[in-house]
Design an enzyme around this catalytic site. Structure first.
Site, PDB file in Angstrom:
ATOM      1  N   ASP A  38      33.476  44.421  35.084  1.00 24.29           N
ATOM      2  CA  ASP A  38      33.247  43.422  35.650  1.00 24.29           C
ATOM      3  C   ASP A  38      33.891  42.904  33.809  1.00 24.29           C
ATOM      4  O   ASP A  38      33.168  43.380  33.089  1.00 24.29           O
ATOM      5  CB  ASP A  38      32.308  43.123  36.543  1.00 24.29           C
ATOM      6  CG  ASP A  38      32.829  41.622  36.204  1.00 24.29           C
ATOM      7  OD1 ASP A  38      33.944  40.934  36.985  1.00 24.29           O
ATOM      8  OD2 ASP A  38      31.715  40.810  36.453  1.00 24.29           O
ATOM      9  N   ASP A  40      33.689  38.688  33.675  1.00 26.31           N
ATOM     10  CA  ASP A  40      33.245  37.267  33.416  1.00 26.31           C
ATOM     11  C   ASP A  40      31.289  37.788  33.668  1.00 26.31           C
ATOM     12  O   ASP A  40      31.412  37.962  34.668  1.00 26.31           O
ATOM     13  CB  ASP A  40      33.253  36.059  33.957  1.00 26.31           C
ATOM     14  CG  ASP A  40      34.902  35.919  34.064  1.00 26.31           C
ATOM     15  OD1 ASP A  40      35.388  35.743  32.836  1.00 26.31           O
ATOM     16  OD2 ASP A  40      35.859  35.982  34.233  1.00 26.31           O
TER      17      ASP A  40
END
Ligand SMILES: Nc1ccn([C@@H]2O[C@H](COP(=O)(O)O)[C@@H](O)[C@H]2O)c(=O)n1
Ligand SMILES: [Mg+2]
Length: 289
Positions: A38, A40
């Site tokens: 991922d 953020d």
């Protein structure tokens, strides 16, 4: 085996199970490994010196490209929907329509601001975005060992690419699945491209991008990095998965969310703003000892 697994930030439901997965991946060798991460709050920091760091959306939301009125509206959306995104008492089914609502409303507001492509570089430079501590080692190590890194983000692809470029780590072994902006001939934002990716539909995003997983179908061993329970589905497109080691950064509402993170992730890193644990695991996985 890996001293960093004794760091105070590390929590594991089944330390023996983790050791077994790591040993199996080490035995299979670096040519069988792919990393899916991922962006953020996973590759980027959640906080620095006690202050929250921005997501790729927030980099734009807080920038000079957005009017004050629109900034208020985006902040109201964040205040309304972020607590829902991380709420342990709601099911994913309950959250799904609300996440679509959040992303759709925020993207509509961003489009109304007529954002210029050529200014993205400037706003990223002026932002407080920060990659996690020792991120260079992470990116360099993967590149050096020819391990593909898929960055799978519900953030804004154009912004996150610029963060990586400015940190000089947007390397050729990286592929990004994200929400990309669509600009008109004058370079003004007119829409977002393709299917929306939000926190809880990454499985659908993975299946839509089957071609990527086909290209690296001989890499059956996965190191997965995320910060949300939605990130666990990022590897759902992988062919004949053999071993998966899931590392979850638990950044916010720690006590409330720890039980569910321990159940879902093999390793949970509590309020750890560094890449030290993933780096140590990668070092071991690519070592010959
Ligand atoms: N308008 C929005 C929508 C989402 N966010 C946050 O972005 C994160 C998604 O990106 P990942 O790389 O983590 O997939 C998500 O956790 C949301 O909280 C936002 O800031 N603004
Ligand atoms: Mg995230």
């Amino acid at each position: 085996m890996i001293p960093e697994l004794s760091n105070p930030s590390v929590c594991m439901r089944d330390p023996q199970g983790v050791e077994d997965i790591i040993k199996a991946m080490h035995k299979a060798g670096p040519n069988t490994i792919q990393v899916i991460s991922d962006f953020d709050m996973t590759l980027t920091r959640f906080a620095y010196n006690g202050k929250r760091c921005p997501t790729s959306h927030n980099i734009l939301d807080n920038s000079k490209l957005i009017s004050d009125d629109c900034k208020h509206q985006l902040k109201d959306l964040l205040d309304e929907y972020y607590p829902i995104e991380i709420d342990s008492n709601r099911t994913v089914e309950e959250k799904l329509p609300l996440m679509v609502e959040w992303w759709t409303k925020a993207h509509t507001l961003l489009v109304q601001q007529r954002i210029r492509k050529d200014l993205l570089q400037v706003v990223v430079k002026e932002s407080d975005a920060m990659l996690r501590g020792n991120y260079q080692l992470f990116f360099d190590h993967l590149q050096e060992h020819h391990i593909p890194l898929l960055i799978f983000s519900a953030g804004i692809g154009d912004v996150l690419e610029e963060v990586l470029r400015q940190a000089e780590v947007f390397l050729p072994n990286i592929k990004v699945f994200s929400n990309y902006m669509d600009f008109d001939e004058a370079g003004v934002l007119k829409a977002f491209k393709g299917e929306l990716i939000h926190t809880y539909n990454k499985r659908e995003g993975a299946l839509l991008n089957a071609g990527h997983f086909e290209e690296i179908k001989f890499r059956h061993n996965i190191l997965l990095l995320g910060d949300s329970l939605g990130d666990l589905t990022m590897a759902d497109g992988v062919h004949n998965l053999e071993n998966i080691l899931r590392i979850g950064f638990l950044n916010d509402k720690v006590e409330e969310r720890k039980p569910s993170y321990l159940k879902a992730y093999d390793i949970v890193l509590v309020e750890d703003e560094t890449m030290d644990v993933p780096n140590a695991i990668l070092r071991y996985l690519t070592s010959t000892k």
